[in-house]
Design a protein around this motif. Sequence first.
Motif, PDB file in Angstrom:
ATOM      1  N   SER A 195       0.830  -1.219   0.000  1.00  0.00           N
ATOM      2  CA  SER A 195       0.000   0.000   0.000  1.00  0.00           C
ATOM      3  C   SER A 195       0.864   1.269   0.000  1.00  0.00           C
ATOM      4  O   SER A 195       0.539   2.244  -0.680  1.00  0.00           O
ATOM      5  CB  SER A 195      -0.964   0.000   1.183  1.00  0.00           C
ATOM      6  OG  SER A 195      -0.269   0.060   2.409  1.00  0.00           O
ATOM      7  N   THR A 196       1.958   1.234   0.725  1.00  0.00           N
ATOM      8  CA  THR A 196       2.861   2.388   0.763  1.00  0.00           C
ATOM      9  C   THR A 196       3.566   2.547  -0.581  1.00  0.00           C
ATOM     10  O   THR A 196       3.742   3.663  -1.076  1.00  0.00           O
ATOM     11  CB  THR A 196       3.881   2.240   1.907  1.00  0.00           C
ATOM     12  OG1 THR A 196       3.173   1.991   3.127  1.00  0.00           O
ATOM     13  CG2 THR A 196       4.728   3.478   2.070  1.00  0.00           C
ATOM     14  N   LYS A 197       3.967   1.421  -1.181  1.00  0.00           N
ATOM     15  CA  LYS A 197       4.592   1.459  -2.500  1.00  0.00           C
ATOM     16  C   LYS A 197       3.620   2.021  -3.535  1.00  0.00           C
ATOM     17  O   LYS A 197       4.002   2.818  -4.399  1.00  0.00           O
ATOM     18  CB  LYS A 197       5.048   0.059  -2.916  1.00  0.00           C
ATOM     19  CG  LYS A 197       5.883   0.050  -4.182  1.00  0.00           C
ATOM     20  CD  LYS A 197       6.199  -1.356  -4.686  1.00  0.00           C
ATOM     21  CE  LYS A 197       6.851  -2.207  -3.656  1.00  0.00           C
ATOM     22  NZ  LYS A 197       7.251  -3.533  -4.177  1.00  0.00           N
ATOM     23  N   LYS A 198       2.355   1.631  -3.440  1.00  0.00           N
ATOM     24  CA  LYS A 198       1.338   2.143  -4.359  1.00  0.00           C
ATOM     25  C   LYS A 198       1.185   3.662  -4.195  1.00  0.00           C
ATOM     26  O   LYS A 198       1.075   4.386  -5.178  1.00  0.00           O
ATOM     27  CB  LYS A 198       0.000   1.444  -4.139  1.00  0.00           C
ATOM     28  CG  LYS A 198      -1.085   1.930  -5.091  1.00  0.00           C
ATOM     29  CD  LYS A 198      -2.375   1.180  -4.905  1.00  0.00           C
ATOM     30  CE  LYS A 198      -3.519   1.617  -5.767  1.00  0.00           C
ATOM     31  NZ  LYS A 198      -3.419   2.767  -6.581  1.00  0.00           N
ATOM     32  N   GLU A 199       1.183   4.115  -2.951  1.00  0.00           N
ATOM     33  CA  GLU A 199       1.095   5.557  -2.694  1.00  0.00           C
ATOM     34  C   GLU A 199       2.271   6.295  -3.342  1.00  0.00           C
ATOM     35  O   GLU A 199       2.093   7.334  -3.969  1.00  0.00           O
ATOM     36  CB  GLU A 199       1.078   5.801  -1.182  1.00  0.00           C
ATOM     37  CG  GLU A 199       0.860   7.238  -0.789  1.00  0.00           C
ATOM     38  CD  GLU A 199       0.819   7.437   0.722  1.00  0.00           C
ATOM     39  OE1 GLU A 199       0.860   8.611   1.139  1.00  0.00           O
ATOM     40  OE2 GLU A 199       0.763   6.459   1.486  1.00  0.00           O
ATOM     41  N   ALA A 200       3.465   5.726  -3.217  1.00  0.00           N
ATOM     42  CA  ALA A 200       4.660   6.339  -3.808  1.00  0.00           C
ATOM     43  C   ALA A 200       4.572   6.343  -5.339  1.00  0.00           C
ATOM     44  O   ALA A 200       4.822   7.380  -5.972  1.00  0.00           O
ATOM     45  CB  ALA A 200       5.914   5.594  -3.361  1.00  0.00           C
ATOM     46  N   THR A 201       4.229   5.208  -5.924  1.00  0.00           N
ATOM     47  CA  THR A 201       4.169   5.143  -7.391  1.00  0.00           C
ATOM     48  C   THR A 201       3.047   6.022  -7.941  1.00  0.00           C
ATOM     49  O   THR A 201       3.220   6.669  -8.977  1.00  0.00           O
ATOM     50  CB  THR A 201       4.008   3.697  -7.899  1.00  0.00           C
ATOM     51  OG1 THR A 201       2.880   3.102  -7.290  1.00  0.00           O
ATOM     52  CG2 THR A 201       5.251   2.866  -7.613  1.00  0.00           C
ATOM     53  N   ASP A 202       1.922   6.085  -7.237  1.00  0.00           N
ATOM     54  CA  ASP A 202       0.827   6.963  -7.680  1.00  0.00           C
ATOM     55  C   ASP A 202       1.269   8.424  -7.681  1.00  0.00           C
ATOM     56  O   ASP A 202       0.979   9.172  -8.613  1.00  0.00           O
ATOM     57  CB  ASP A 202      -0.410   6.795  -6.797  1.00  0.00           C
ATOM     58  CG  ASP A 202      -1.139   5.490  -7.032  1.00  0.00           C
ATOM     59  OD1 ASP A 202      -0.813   4.781  -8.017  1.00  0.00           O
ATOM     60  OD2 ASP A 202      -2.028   5.164  -6.214  1.00  0.00           O
ATOM     61  N   TRP A 203       1.995   8.811  -6.620  1.00  0.00           N
ATOM     62  CA  TRP A 203       2.462  10.213  -6.565  1.00  0.00           C
ATOM     63  C   TRP A 203       3.474  10.482  -7.681  1.00  0.00           C
ATOM     64  O   TRP A 203       3.404  11.511  -8.346  1.00  0.00           O
ATOM     65  CB  TRP A 203       3.064  10.539  -5.204  1.00  0.00           C
ATOM     66  CG  TRP A 203       3.352  11.998  -5.120  1.00  0.00           C
ATOM     67  CD1 TRP A 203       4.562  12.618  -5.247  1.00  0.00           C
ATOM     68  CD2 TRP A 203       2.395  13.049  -4.970  1.00  0.00           C
ATOM     69  NE1 TRP A 203       4.423  13.978  -5.172  1.00  0.00           N
ATOM     70  CE2 TRP A 203       3.094  14.261  -4.994  1.00  0.00           C
ATOM     71  CE3 TRP A 203       1.016  13.076  -4.815  1.00  0.00           C
ATOM     72  CZ2 TRP A 203       2.462  15.502  -4.874  1.00  0.00           C
ATOM     73  CZ3 TRP A 203       0.382  14.297  -4.685  1.00  0.00           C
ATOM     74  CH2 TRP A 203       1.103  15.486  -4.715  1.00  0.00           C
ATOM     75  N   LEU A 204       4.380   9.556  -7.878  1.00  0.00           N
ATOM     76  CA  LEU A 204       5.387   9.736  -8.934  1.00  0.00           C
ATOM     77  C   LEU A 204       4.732   9.779 -10.313  1.00  0.00           C
ATOM     78  O   LEU A 204       5.146  10.552 -11.181  1.00  0.00           O
ATOM     79  CB  LEU A 204       6.441   8.633  -8.848  1.00  0.00           C
ATOM     80  CG  LEU A 204       7.342   8.718  -7.606  1.00  0.00           C
ATOM     81  CD1 LEU A 204       8.067   7.403  -7.378  1.00  0.00           C
ATOM     82  CD2 LEU A 204       8.318   9.879  -7.714  1.00  0.00           C
ATOM     83  N   LYS A 205       3.696   8.972 -10.516  1.00  0.00           N
ATOM     84  CA  LYS A 205       2.949   9.024 -11.783  1.00  0.00           C
ATOM     85  C   LYS A 205       2.265  10.380 -11.950  1.00  0.00           C
ATOM     86  O   LYS A 205       2.209  10.922 -13.055  1.00  0.00           O
ATOM     87  CB  LYS A 205       1.913   7.899 -11.847  1.00  0.00           C
ATOM     88  CG  LYS A 205       2.519   6.532 -12.085  1.00  0.00           C
ATOM     89  CD  LYS A 205       1.443   5.447 -12.048  1.00  0.00           C
ATOM     90  CE  LYS A 205       2.054   4.062 -12.191  1.00  0.00           C
ATOM     91  NZ  LYS A 205       1.032   2.996 -12.078  1.00  0.00           N
ATOM     92  N   ASN A 206       1.751  10.924 -10.854  1.00  0.00           N
ATOM     93  CA  ASN A 206       1.178  12.281 -10.903  1.00  0.00           C
ATOM     94  C   ASN A 206       2.230  13.309 -11.307  1.00  0.00           C
ATOM     95  O   ASN A 206       1.933  14.255 -12.040  1.00  0.00           O
ATOM     96  CB  ASN A 206       0.580  12.679  -9.552  1.00  0.00           C
ATOM     97  CG  ASN A 206      -0.724  11.997  -9.250  1.00  0.00           C
ATOM     98  OD1 ASN A 206      -1.435  11.552 -10.150  1.00  0.00           O
ATOM     99  ND2 ASN A 206      -1.046  11.893  -7.975  1.00  0.00           N
ATOM    100  N   MET A 207       3.448  13.113 -10.823  1.00  0.00           N
ATOM    101  CA  MET A 207       4.543  14.026 -11.178  1.00  0.00           C
ATOM    102  C   MET A 207       4.863  13.931 -12.673  1.00  0.00           C
ATOM    103  O   MET A 207       5.141  14.940 -13.311  1.00  0.00           O
ATOM    104  CB  MET A 207       5.786  13.746 -10.324  1.00  0.00           C
ATOM    105  CG  MET A 207       5.606  14.120  -8.859  1.00  0.00           C
ATOM    106  SD  MET A 207       7.029  13.721  -7.823  1.00  0.00           S
ATOM    107  CE  MET A 207       8.165  15.036  -8.275  1.00  0.00           C
TER     108      MET A 207
END
Length: 146
Positions: free
Chosen positions: A117-129
């Motif tokens: 779940s934490t990895k998903k949060e990180a990848t989602d934010w990076l995808k937003n970037m």
Amino acid sequence: MKNATILIFLPFFIISCQKKEVEAISMNQITTNYDTLIKRVKNDGNEDAYYELFYGFKDSNVAERTDSLMIYSKIMAQKFHYEKAYFDYFEAFAEKNDIKIDFGDYSKFDISKLNESTKKEATDWLKNMVKAKIITIEQYDSIKKQ
């Protein structure tokens, strides 16, 4: 007696009239009402208010600092498209999750050891970037995710 009273109070009068030193306010002290700053960030995307909150939070303990920075940087990034806030959010996220980051070299980012779940949060934010054109797809791809 009158002269003695004057002589006793004269030094106190002189001392009290001397110019008082103004206490220096460091960059990290919040000088505006906290609620006003939050309102300016949330409603107006005010960059000055954001910076004042940001530097104020930097003086807080780690748990309070990272959570608060993540909240207000996320607002500034997503609602007002403030580029620096995207980096501030991920930096706070990394600090909270003990991830070493170097925005000069994305290949040094390693989110592979995070729980799902934490990895998903990180990848989602990076995808937003990436979507906001803050980082390139190449930078995103160079991050260790597996």
